[in-house]
Motif scaffolding. Structure first.
Motif, short mmCIF file in Angstrom:
data_model
loop_
_atom_site.label_atom_id
_atom_site.label_comp_id
_atom_site.label_asym_id
_atom_site.label_seq_id
_atom_site.Cartn_x
_atom_site.Cartn_y
_atom_site.Cartn_z
N TRP A 335 0.81 -1.20 0.00
CA TRP A 335 0.00 0.00 0.00
C TRP A 335 0.86 1.27 0.00
O TRP A 335 0.54 2.24 -0.69
N GLU A 336 1.94 1.28 0.76
CA GLU A 336 2.78 2.47 0.80
C GLU A 336 3.36 2.79 -0.58
O GLU A 336 3.40 3.96 -1.00
N THR A 337 3.77 1.76 -1.31
CA THR A 337 4.28 1.96 -2.67
C THR A 337 3.18 2.43 -3.60
O THR A 337 3.39 3.28 -4.48
N THR A 338 1.98 1.89 -3.41
CA THR A 338 0.84 2.31 -4.22
C THR A 338 0.58 3.80 -4.06
O THR A 338 0.41 4.53 -5.05
N GLU A 339 0.55 4.26 -2.83
CA GLU A 339 0.34 5.69 -2.57
C GLU A 339 1.41 6.52 -3.27
O GLU A 339 1.11 7.54 -3.91
N ALA A 340 2.65 6.09 -3.14
CA ALA A 340 3.76 6.84 -3.75
C ALA A 340 3.63 6.87 -5.26
O ALA A 340 3.83 7.92 -5.89
N MET A 341 3.30 5.74 -5.88
CA MET A 341 3.15 5.68 -7.34
C MET A 341 2.05 6.61 -7.83
O MET A 341 2.23 7.36 -8.80
N VAL A 342 0.92 6.57 -7.17
CA VAL A 342 -0.23 7.37 -7.59
C VAL A 342 0.06 8.86 -7.42
O VAL A 342 -0.24 9.68 -8.30
N ARG A 343 0.67 9.22 -6.31
CA ARG A 343 0.97 10.64 -6.08
C ARG A 343 2.03 11.14 -7.06
O ARG A 343 1.95 12.28 -7.54
#
Length: 366
Positions: A335-343
């Motif tokens: 999830w942390e990587t997902t947030e970073a990718m999307v942002r």
């Protein structure tokens, strides 16, 4: 020859009656709030495809759903992130219940909801529909792979975007089925990485078809469709390697134009494009974002395999031993990587997206 020799069902062990789509929908109805979520999701994606909405849409979520509690947990996180980036990106949760198999293996929540080869399909359909209605009530638009030709009658009223996978893009059955789906639909390129089968699929799905299926009462029927005008291609790489780079995208644009299709291209950051390394999904997205900044106006969205926890795990004899929020099929970013990718994507493209050419403007130039 003995006239009593059986000729039918020689390899069929038994049959069991399944509830009809109408019966399941009565048991697990969709609320007015949920209806609005689905309708708005479909409308938004179609507007993005038609370029009346300049945003990109992202299909992001677990490779497959095996734990509905973790799915709701993921959805709550996704809702917060979706609201944060809504000026630039439209997030759709990946909720895949059916898994195609090269040989054998777990076929998904609908086929085997208890993960133990008990194959309680009736319970799987009920569990899947309950999850989708709960997500719709939360305001989460959802996507799935349309794999079994019967299950859409049970669940497709809850879906905002659908996919036809690389293994089934060439299937006439799936092209016919997709021609009647109410959502926009993405066809993946073939497993060899070639575009031909997907281009043929786009032509087929946009035209009317007549085929055998079931109606909402579960009766075998001849289904007549009008054709799905909101189908597009999904580049996912293939046996020969990735196809998300600028040259591959340009070749896809040219092939779409030659075939008379709109240049709407979605990039799957996983599968062969990431060389089946979930950590490389971030690199794929960054590269494609640069293409958009450099002037690409055909890329309309992304697919990302994402979960609460990183990687994947093998399904064991005791499902209780499974780690929470970790995929049991393809490996996912956490999830942390997902947030970073999307942002990161939002920050890279938010200024350029409103300046992209619309389909109408491109036609005038041509």
């Amino acid at each position: 020859m003995n006239n009593n020799t059986p000729l039918e069902d020689l390899n069929v062990l038994s049959e069991e009656r399944l509830m009809t789509p109408a019966e399941l929908k009565k048991m697990v109805p969709l609320s007015e709030t949920g209806m609005e979520t689905v309708a708005n999701g479909r409308r938004t994606i179609k507007n993005i495809l038609e370029r009346t909405d300049p945003r990109l849409f992202l299909v992001v979520g677990p490779c497959s759903i095996h734990d509905t509690e973790a799915a709701i947990d993921y959805a709550k996180r996704l809702k917060v992130l979706a609201e944060e980036v809504s000026d630039t990106l439209y997030l759709v949760m990946r909720v895949y219940f059916e898994k195609p198999r090269t040989t054998v293996g777990w076929k998904g929540l609908i086929n085997d909801p208890h993960l133990n080869n008990s194959f309680n399909i009736s319970e799987g359909l009920t569990t899947g529909r309950k999850l989708l209605t709960e997500l719709a009530d939360m305001g989460i638009p959802t996507s799935t792979e349309a794999l079994d030709p019967v299950s859409p009658q049970y669940l497709q009223d809850l879906i905002s975007w659908s996919a036809i996978g690389a293994r089934t893009t060439e299937s006439q059955t799936h092209r016919e089925m997709a021609s009647g789906l109410s959502s926009a639909i993405g066809f993946k390129n073939g497993t060899d990485g070639g575009l031909g089968v997907a281009l043929n699929a786009l032509h087929s799905v946009s035209t009317p078809h007549r085929f055998l299926g079931i109606n909402h009462e579960g009766e075998v029927s001849v289904i007549h469709t009008r054709g799905n005008k909101h189908a597009h291609i999904v580049l996912r790489g293939g046996n020969k390697g990735s196809n998300y780079d600028a040259q591959s995208v340009a070749e896809c644009e040219a092939a779409l134009e030659k075939a008379g299709h709109e240049a709407n291209i979605m990039i799957d950051c996983s599968h062969a494009n990431s060389d089946k390394d979930h950590n490389r999904q971030r690199n794929v997205m960054q590269d494609v974002a640069r293409q958009i900044v450099d002037g690409n106006d055909s890329i309309i969205g992304f697919m990302v395999e994402s979960n609460i926890g990183e990687g994947n795990q093998k399904l064991t004899d005791n499902p209780a031993d499974l780690k929470y929020g970790v995929s049991i099929t393809d490996a996912c970013v956490d999830w942390e990587t997902t947030e970073a990718m999307v942002r990161e994507l939002r920050d890279q493209v938010k200024e350029i997206l409103p300046q992209r050419k619309t389909q109408q403007e491109k036609r005038k130039v041509a």
